[in-house]
Write a protein that holds these residues in place. Sequence first.
Motif, PDB file in Angstrom:
ATOM      1  N   LEU A 115      29.345  46.583  37.703  1.00 45.80           N
ATOM      2  CA  LEU A 115      28.478  45.538  38.243  1.00 45.80           C
ATOM      3  C   LEU A 115      29.178  44.874  39.422  1.00 45.80           C
ATOM      4  N   SER A 116      28.421  44.587  40.481  1.00 47.18           N
ATOM      5  CA  SER A 116      29.003  43.904  41.632  1.00 47.18           C
ATOM      6  C   SER A 116      28.839  42.407  41.483  1.00 47.18           C
ATOM      7  N   CYS A 117      29.637  41.672  42.247  1.00 48.50           N
ATOM      8  CA  CYS A 117      29.615  40.220  42.140  1.00 48.50           C
ATOM      9  C   CYS A 117      30.120  39.630  43.454  1.00 48.50           C
ATOM     10  N   GLN A 118      29.329  38.746  44.044  1.00 50.00           N
ATOM     11  CA  GLN A 118      29.742  38.087  45.269  1.00 50.00           C
ATOM     12  C   GLN A 118      30.720  36.968  44.940  1.00 50.00           C
ATOM     13  N   THR A 119      31.864  36.970  45.601  1.00 50.90           N
ATOM     14  CA  THR A 119      32.912  36.007  45.279  1.00 50.90           C
ATOM     15  C   THR A 119      33.164  34.984  46.373  1.00 50.90           C
ATOM     16  N   ASN A 120      32.764  35.306  47.587  1.00 49.80           N
ATOM     17  CA  ASN A 120      33.052  34.417  48.713  1.00 49.80           C
ATOM     18  C   ASN A 120      31.808  34.293  49.576  1.00 49.80           C
ATOM     19  N   PHE A 121      31.284  33.080  49.675  1.00 53.95           N
ATOM     20  CA  PHE A 121      30.045  32.873  50.428  1.00 53.95           C
ATOM     21  C   PHE A 121      30.270  32.959  51.930  1.00 53.95           C
ATOM     22  N   ASP A 122      31.465  32.602  52.398  1.00 53.69           N
ATOM     23  CA  ASP A 122      31.722  32.578  53.833  1.00 53.69           C
ATOM     24  C   ASP A 122      31.714  33.972  54.446  1.00 53.69           C
ATOM     25  N   ASP A 123      32.378  34.923  53.801  1.00 47.74           N
ATOM     26  CA  ASP A 123      32.402  36.278  54.360  1.00 47.74           C
ATOM     27  C   ASP A 123      31.648  37.273  53.464  1.00 47.74           C
ATOM     28  N   PHE A 124      30.957  36.746  52.441  1.00 48.18           N
ATOM     29  CA  PHE A 124      30.124  37.558  51.566  1.00 48.18           C
ATOM     30  C   PHE A 124      30.910  38.676  50.859  1.00 48.18           C
ATOM     31  N   SER A 125      32.183  38.436  50.589  1.00 47.29           N
ATOM     32  CA  SER A 125      32.984  39.432  49.885  1.00 47.29           C
ATOM     33  C   SER A 125      32.394  39.714  48.516  1.00 47.29           C
ATOM     34  N   MET A 126      32.387  40.992  48.138  1.00 47.61           N
ATOM     35  CA  MET A 126      31.845  41.396  46.844  1.00 47.61           C
ATOM     36  C   MET A 126      32.835  42.320  46.145  1.00 47.61           C
ATOM     37  N   VAL A 127      33.117  42.018  44.889  1.00 51.62           N
ATOM     38  CA  VAL A 127      33.974  42.873  44.080  1.00 51.62           C
ATOM     39  C   VAL A 127      33.093  43.714  43.170  1.00 51.62           C
ATOM     40  N   LEU A 128      33.685  44.744  42.566  1.00 53.50           N
ATOM     41  CA  LEU A 128      32.994  45.576  41.591  1.00 53.50           C
ATOM     42  C   LEU A 128      33.735  45.464  40.267  1.00 53.50           C
ATOM     43  N   LEU A 129      33.032  45.043  39.217  1.00 55.56           N
ATOM     44  CA  LEU A 129      33.623  44.848  37.900  1.00 55.56           C
ATOM     45  C   LEU A 129      33.321  46.061  37.025  1.00 55.56           C
ATOM     46  N   ASN A 130      34.307  46.489  36.256  1.00 62.10           N
ATOM     47  CA  ASN A 130      34.214  47.698  35.441  1.00 62.10           C
ATOM     48  C   ASN A 130      34.457  47.349  33.969  1.00 62.10           C
ATOM     49  N   PHE A 131      33.511  47.745  33.095  1.00 66.89           N
ATOM     50  CA  PHE A 131      33.603  47.535  31.650  1.00 66.89           C
ATOM     51  C   PHE A 131      33.344  48.851  30.929  1.00 66.89           C
ATOM     52  N   ASP A 132      33.880  48.959  29.705  1.00 64.61           N
ATOM     53  CA  ASP A 132      33.508  50.124  28.904  1.00 64.61           C
ATOM     54  C   ASP A 132      32.205  49.829  28.171  1.00 64.61           C
ATOM     55  N   ARG A 133      31.689  50.799  27.424  1.00 65.41           N
ATOM     56  CA  ARG A 133      30.389  50.645  26.792  1.00 65.41           C
ATOM     57  C   ARG A 133      30.425  49.746  25.564  1.00 65.41           C
ATOM     58  N   GLN A 134      31.620  49.284  25.189  1.00 67.84           N
ATOM     59  CA  GLN A 134      31.745  48.298  24.118  1.00 67.84           C
ATOM     60  C   GLN A 134      31.870  46.884  24.685  1.00 67.84           C
ATOM     61  N   GLY A 135      31.831  46.771  26.007  1.00 62.36           N
ATOM     62  CA  GLY A 135      31.896  45.465  26.647  1.00 62.36           C
ATOM     63  C   GLY A 135      33.292  45.009  26.992  1.00 62.36           C
ATOM     64  N   LYS A 136      34.291  45.876  26.850  1.00 65.06           N
ATOM     65  CA  LYS A 136      35.662  45.513  27.184  1.00 65.06           C
ATOM     66  C   LYS A 136      35.862  45.578  28.695  1.00 65.06           C
ATOM     67  N   TYR A 137      36.396  44.484  29.247  1.00 66.58           N
ATOM     68  CA  TYR A 137      36.682  44.457  30.680  1.00 66.58           C
ATOM     69  C   TYR A 137      37.841  45.400  30.989  1.00 66.58           C
ATOM     70  N   LEU A 138      37.671  46.240  32.006  1.00 64.61           N
ATOM     71  CA  LEU A 138      38.691  47.220  32.358  1.00 64.61           C
ATOM     72  C   LEU A 138      39.431  46.861  33.643  1.00 64.61           C
ATOM     73  N   ARG A 139      38.677  46.624  34.737  1.00 68.91           N
ATOM     74  CA  ARG A 139      39.352  46.354  36.014  1.00 68.91           C
ATOM     75  C   ARG A 139      38.357  45.809  37.029  1.00 68.91           C
ATOM     76  N   THR A 140      38.924  45.302  38.126  1.00 71.84           N
ATOM     77  CA  THR A 140      38.125  44.837  39.259  1.00 71.84           C
ATOM     78  C   THR A 140      38.517  45.617  40.504  1.00 71.84           C
ATOM     79  N   PHE A 141      37.518  46.066  41.241  1.00 70.11           N
ATOM     80  CA  PHE A 141      37.762  46.741  42.518  1.00 70.11           C
ATOM     81  C   PHE A 141      37.436  45.768  43.651  1.00 70.11           C
ATOM     82  N   ASP A 142      38.425  45.521  44.508  1.00 69.25           N
ATOM     83  CA  ASP A 142      38.202  44.640  45.648  1.00 69.25           C
ATOM     84  C   ASP A 142      37.362  45.351  46.699  1.00 69.25           C
ATOM     85  N   GLY A 143      36.507  44.570  47.360  1.00 68.41           N
ATOM     86  CA  GLY A 143      35.605  45.161  48.330  1.00 68.41           C
ATOM     87  C   GLY A 143      35.959  44.836  49.765  1.00 68.41           C
TER      88      GLY A 143
END
Length: 344
Positions: free
Chosen positions: A242-270
């Motif tokens: 799932l993507s997520c906007q983190t900074n309104f000024d430059d509209f930076s968006m990260v990508l969040l990665n979870f497994d199918r049990q809902g465990k957070y795995l990692r974040t990819f910087d955009g």
Amino acid sequence: MNPKKLALCLLTGLLSAALMAGCGGDKGGDKGSGTSSAPKNDAPIAKFELKGEPDMTFPVGSKTAKVYELKGLAADENFDFTGRRIAFAGDAIYICGEGKDNNGKEVEGALYKLPIKDMKLNQKEFIAECYAEGDSARNLTVSGGNILFEQKADGHKLGVYSGISLGKEPAKWKDDYDTMAGTLYGDDILMVRSLDTICVGKRDLSEIKNVKELAKNVRETVKLKDAQELIPVYIDDNEVFLSCQTNFDDFSMVLLNFDRQGKYLRTFDGIKNDPGEWAVTKHFIIQAGYDGNMLIYDRENAKKVFDSQLRDMEPTHIFPMGDDMLLMCSDHFGELKFYIMNLE
């Protein structure tokens, strides 16, 4: 403010899926009058056949990306792309915007099909009226061989198009979900409720059923409490993104990665400035940016394998075509161009 940035502020994700059941046990949304008769296309997804020599190549880690431009369709005076998503299923591109129906009547928003034959785009085909402005312009995704979109007829409905026919008596949309994403390979649907509660359901004809909650209060979990809403990008048997906007000024968006049990795995910087959409393929994670920027990660080890500006291309809208192929669309000053990138 840069108009591209204004559009991007509401970008990415899919289907404002205001639709179907509440998380945690509700078995589906309101039904239309009578039994749903949505078409069903569950045939195995055939690999798209690339032909001819690529128009561009560039190294991506140990691979060579091959880019093919789809000819045959440039600017169309009878069409104005207003959507925020493109989609692919079968041998066709699907796109929403303002244009004309089969009777020549102008419509404010409609879903169109662009068949691909011999690496050329054929004349667009009107499918149905849809919501193609604002948040609803993101409501376009795939489910197996079907295209899902927010149908306009008789109010907000879940349109299901099999590639041949449009389902009748579609299910009614509900306001529980903000956005959603499907998959080429099955009927799983990734959704977001209340900005950052991740849910997964199953499409059954024109309904989403058996909705289960994977994770809630996600922004606190990943320490992004001030971030914008989560937007579904990709789902398979093992992971969700799932993507997520983190900074309104430059509209930076990260990508969040979870497994199918809902465990957070990692974040990819955009991409930091003027980022576009994210897409996930079998082995890669890609983000396109305005001004031709592209960022690619190796999905297995999460290492960055490409971060540069593409030559003569600004593919701000991207969508997976199966395996490691990616559909890309450039909307530069109203002129639409489509490309296929093969990373195999």
